[in-house]
Enzyme design. Structure first.
Site, PDB file in Angstrom:
ATOM      1  N   SER A 400       4.089  -1.328  -6.600  1.00 26.89           N
ATOM      2  CA  SER A 400       3.350  -1.580  -7.722  1.00 26.89           C
ATOM      3  C   SER A 400       4.392  -1.449  -8.724  1.00 26.89           C
ATOM      4  O   SER A 400       5.262  -2.293  -9.065  1.00 26.89           O
ATOM      5  CB  SER A 400       2.299  -0.324  -7.750  1.00 26.89           C
ATOM      6  OG  SER A 400       1.377  -0.660  -8.867  1.00 26.89           O
ATOM      7  N   ASP A 517      -2.694  -4.181  -4.198  1.00 31.49           N
ATOM      8  CA  ASP A 517      -1.442  -3.177  -4.879  1.00 31.49           C
ATOM      9  C   ASP A 517      -0.936  -2.700  -3.455  1.00 31.49           C
ATOM     10  O   ASP A 517      -1.337  -2.209  -2.610  1.00 31.49           O
ATOM     11  CB  ASP A 517      -2.368  -2.063  -5.572  1.00 31.49           C
ATOM     12  CG  ASP A 517      -1.153  -1.181  -6.224  1.00 31.49           C
ATOM     13  OD1 ASP A 517      -0.038  -1.111  -5.879  1.00 31.49           O
ATOM     14  OD2 ASP A 517      -1.816  -0.475  -7.133  1.00 31.49           O
TER      15      ASP A 517
END
Length: 661
Positions: A400, A517
């Protein structure tokens, strides 16, 4: 296959055996040759006997009750399985042949009979076992043999060999021998090795021919003739030299006959093939790989093709061509000092040589960067401290926000440039420059396309091979919820997938996979660095723990608990989906709630964990980068002494860690 009885009688323990036993062993009943990669015995197998290494090298790997793997290298004259024979227990380690070896096996029944009839032999064996255990009480880096071979006339492998030898000796504080194989006449030749070997008895025969370049670094020239039979002498020579030096670097030039060259490349623990970004180089590489694979015991696992180039774009393009042809490139050496170039080399080339030395010495340092939204800007502060104090990082893995920061840094921007890029959003409505709304919000509220385009402004359409140091980007497969690790292709595309927060951002489709993610599957990718072979890991975890949350007065994920008056309160209550208590805030709380426990567990496998986190932080607070960068600098300075020990030579590191403990 017979053995010289004098070799057996010169051994400290075997000299106590009866003459009849020595004559039988010397007759060749138990002497066998083992190709590289052969497993002699495995941990837990019933003990059938002990082994004496006559020539070659073997590696033992022992898994202790704590799950740690203890590795040791054994050379000529050492015994394997003696402790198990003496105590009537299964083998305690798995022993694998590192270079083609000759091992003499002595059955357990015969050893038991000897020890019953000769108490002195049992006592000598017991003393030998205790002494070996005491010597290995402190772990030591394993010995290693590295081969260098060039496929292009302009690339002189001895140039890289000398640089590597110097860097390796300085880094490890251990002895390094650079061996130059060539057709030129030399004091040492493979032709006379067969006659010399039986008389060595553990003594280093070539001490006079070895030149000391400077403390810990030595050189030796070896002549290789045209006789194919000389290839059979390469493995015992390598094992002999490896028993007297901690690291042996072999320069195997293009003039070395093919049989001896193949044997050098196969018997080494790690082989670097140096090539130019040319079509002819790929053709030669495929021919060489074919030769390595067709011979008995041939393997590709330790072969590392390296592109030496002065044109980065050309090297990157050629690397992709090699990948499509099935030849995976290990790395690219930029600004290589080709034949005719001025000596010295660029700073970038010297840094890459040091990185190769750390790979050989098994002391690479990796940086794992966690997810965490705006709190991930603290990674920049950590990076700045690492740069300021000369702590070199060999590989980066990020999830991320950690993937975004890692991509910018590994591309070549320093910590100051990373901060400048982050501060580009330091304005009242800066967050809106990241938003790319989706209507209707069926899979998420925003796309990650605008964030990806901002990343491209910093690194262009760079691929993973274009980066200054290796990078791994973590994403999550939405169908399987498994972790996907990206190491090739366009970096920005991988980062777009890694930052696609589920419920907030729409998933990203790449190579047929629907991705979200990376923090969902692996918020702190320490294991990714371990899988790369990185030995020392610094983890930066910007995710809080439940204990941290419990001491905070304000909510760390959404708006402050105190309600806003007037129009802003009405806006947060009815239109702002990310205000405290609304759907966006709930989604982010749920995401971070799952990630924080996984990240906490992952940090246990790292050598050092940095925790830059504050109570008043919000995941979307990208307009205040200075606060988080300063926090990253603060925690890095607090752990600076510990981080410095990771890059110190082995002896200093052990002492520093002992004092710290």
């Amino acid at each position: 296959m017979k053995i010289n009885p004098r070799f057996l009688r010169s051994h400290r323990f075997l000299s106590l055996l009866p003459s009849s036993t020595l004559r039988r062993l010397a007759g060749g009943d138990g002497l066998r040759e083992y190709p590289k990669g052969t497993v002699v015995f495995s941990q837990g197998d019933p003990c059938t006997g002990m082994y004496l290494i006559v020539s070659g090298r073997c590696e033992s790997r022992h898994l202790d009750p704590g799950g740690h793997v203890i590795t040791a290298i054994h050379g000529p004259g050492e015994t394997l399985g003696d402790r198990e024979v003496m105590h009537h227990e299964p083998y305690l380690a798995t022993v694998t042949v590192v270079t083609r070896s000759q091992l003499l096996s002595i059955p357990a029944q015969e050893m038991h009979a000897v020890m019953e009839n000769e108490p002195k032999a049992a006592g000598r064996l017991s003393q030998s076992i205790v002494r070996r255990i005491m010597e290995r009480r402190e772990p030591a880096p394993g010995k290693r043999v590295v081969a260098l071979h060039s496929l292009a006339s302009r690339i002189h492998e001895h140039v890289l060999g000398r640089r590597l030898a110097d860097a390796l000796g300085e880094l490890t504080r251990r002895t390094v021998l650079r061996v130059h194989f060539s057709r030129e006449p030399a004091a040492v030749s493979l032709a006379n090795w067969a006659a010399i070997q039986p008389t060595l008895n553990g003594a280093f025969h070539y001490s006079r021919q070895v030149r000391e370049i400077h403390p810990r670094c030595f050189e030796l020239d070896v002549q290789v003739g045209a006789n194919p039979a000389e290839a059979g002498y390469v493995a015992p020579l390598i094992s002999h030299l490896g028993s007297h030096f901690d690291y042996v670097l072999i320069d195997a030039g293009g003039e070395v006959p093919q049989p001896a060259l193949i044997e050098c490349l196969v018997q080494a623990d790690l082989t670097y093939i140096l090539m130019r970004p040319e079509t002819a180089g790929l053709y030669k590489l495929k021919l060489l790989m074919g030769g390595l694979g067709m011979r008995p015991g041939g393997t590709y696992k330790h072969i590392s093709p390296v592109i030496c180039a002065d044109n980065f774009e050309q090297a990157s393009r050629f690397s992709r061509e090699c990948g499509q042809a099935g030849c995976v490139i290990h790395s690219i050496l930029h600004s290589f000092p080709f034949a005719g170039a001025p000596p010295g080399g660029s700073a970038a080339f010297n840094a890459q040589v040091r990185r190769m030395a750390r790979e050989i010495g098994r002391c690479r340092v990796g940086l794992a960067l966690s997810s965490g939204g705006a709190r991930g800007l603290a990674h920049i502060g950590v990076i700045q401290v690492l740069e300021e104090y000369g702590i070199e990082i060999d590989a980066v893995a990020g999830a991320s926000m950690g993937a975004y920061v890692g991509a910018v840094w590994t591309y070549g921007h320093d910590g100051a440039a990373c901060e400048k890029i982050a501060r580009d959003l330091e304005r009242r409505w800066g967050l809106f420059y990241l938003m790319d709304p989706v209507f209707p919000p069926r899979q998420g509220f925003f796309r990650t396309r605008r964030v990806g385009n901002r990343l491209r402004r910093a690194i262009g359409r760079a691929t993973f091979l274009d980066l200054v140091r290796p990078l791994r980007v973590v994403a999550t497969d939405l169908d399987t919820l498994g972790c996907m690790v990206f190491s090739d292709g366009e970096v920005a595309e991988a980062v777009e997938a890694s930052i696609a927060i589920p419920g907030v951002c729409t998933p990203v489709t790449r190579d047929g996979h629907v991705l979200i993610d990376g923090g969902i599957a692996n918020p702190l990718p320490v294991d990714v660095l371990s899988d790369m072979g990185v030995e020392r890991i610094i983890a930066v975890n910007t995710l809080p723990t439940p204990a941290h949350l419990g001491i905070c007065l304000d909510d760390p994920f959404g708006e402050p608990a105190k309600p806003h008056p007037g129009l802003r309160a009405w806006f947060n209550r009815h239109l702002n989906y990310f205000a405290r208590g609304n759907v966006g805030d709930i989604l982010m709380r749920a995401n971070f709630g799952g990630q924080m426990r996984v990240a906490e567990q992952a940090g246990h496998a790292a050598d050092i964990v940095l925790r830059p986190w504050v109570c008043d932080s919000r995941w979307h607070d990208f307009t205040n980068p200075g606060k988080y960068i300063a926090l990253g600098r603060q925690v890095a300075m607090e752990q600076l002494a510990a981080m410095k020990t990771l890059t110190q030579p082995y002896e200093k590191q052990t002492a520093a860690l002992a004092l710290a403990g």
